[in-house]
Design a protein around this motif. Sequence first.
Motif, mmCIF file in Angstrom:
data_model
loop_
_atom_site.group_PDB
_atom_site.id
_atom_site.type_symbol
_atom_site.label_atom_id
_atom_site.label_comp_id
_atom_site.label_asym_id
_atom_site.label_seq_id
_atom_site.Cartn_x
_atom_site.Cartn_y
_atom_site.Cartn_z
ATOM 1 N N ALA A 100 0.820 -1.214 0.000
ATOM 2 C CA ALA A 100 0.000 0.000 0.000
ATOM 3 C C ALA A 100 0.852 1.261 0.000
ATOM 4 N N GLY A 101 2.135 1.129 0.354
ATOM 5 C CA GLY A 101 3.034 2.281 0.290
ATOM 6 C C GLY A 101 3.358 2.931 1.616
ATOM 7 N N VAL A 102 3.321 2.165 2.722
ATOM 8 C CA VAL A 102 3.648 2.767 4.022
ATOM 9 C C VAL A 102 5.126 3.124 4.096
ATOM 10 N N ALA A 103 5.416 4.120 4.935
ATOM 11 C CA ALA A 103 6.801 4.529 5.148
ATOM 12 C C ALA A 103 7.398 3.878 6.388
ATOM 13 N N GLY A 104 6.556 3.196 7.164
ATOM 14 C CA GLY A 104 7.061 2.545 8.359
ATOM 15 C C GLY A 104 6.080 1.520 8.887
ATOM 16 N N TYR A 105 6.576 0.594 9.695
ATOM 17 C CA TYR A 105 5.740 -0.460 10.280
ATOM 18 C C TYR A 105 6.293 -0.745 11.666
ATOM 19 N N LEU A 106 5.556 -0.330 12.690
ATOM 20 C CA LEU A 106 5.995 -0.519 14.066
ATOM 21 C C LEU A 106 4.936 -1.277 14.849
#
Length: 211
Positions: A100-106
């Motif tokens: 989807a194009g996220v800039a981060g995953y925390l």
Amino acid sequence: MPEHPVRLMIVDDHPVVRDGLRGMFDGLADITVVAEAADGHEALAQARSHRPDVVLMDLRMPGLDGVGAVERLHTDYPEIKVIVLTTYDTDGDVSRALAAGVAGYLLKDAPREDLHRAVRTVAAGGRVFAGAVTSRLADRLVTPSANRREPSARELEVLRLIAGGAGNKEVARTLLISETTVKTHLKHVYAKLGVDNRAAAVAVALSRRLI
């Protein structure tokens, strides 16, 4: 410090979680929470009204879920950066978020300081991934093979700029090459790393310490 505070929106269907996250950013001079939303549809409306720089996005919400909201935000407001903040790190959740194009995953157990750092990093054009997420990506996406070549120095140079937030035009201008050449380099990187998008390429390259 940036010229103006980073404008942050928090999206989560649990009010207690939103309150807790807002409290984590209270008192910071360089980050201001400008909006909250309880689901993806509300997130889109709030984004239209408040134009945040960064969004902390839960994944699993009623109605329009986090991935659906990210896809719409990415299309309608490409300048807004999204960090997924969730309790789930399954292969399926990570893959859908990256696509989807996220800039981060925390993950939601991230310490307060890590969240602050992540928001600042993403606002500056970088990307952030929880250690557990990069490990899962490496395990799933990178299959050891004697026949698989490593990305070339030039390809890694392109990927390093992409990881820093540069778009194709900026990479081309920085390296004095054409946008077509940038796209070709990225295509080769994807093939060599066994991925199909730039966010996954950056995550795998970081996990393997290639960049």
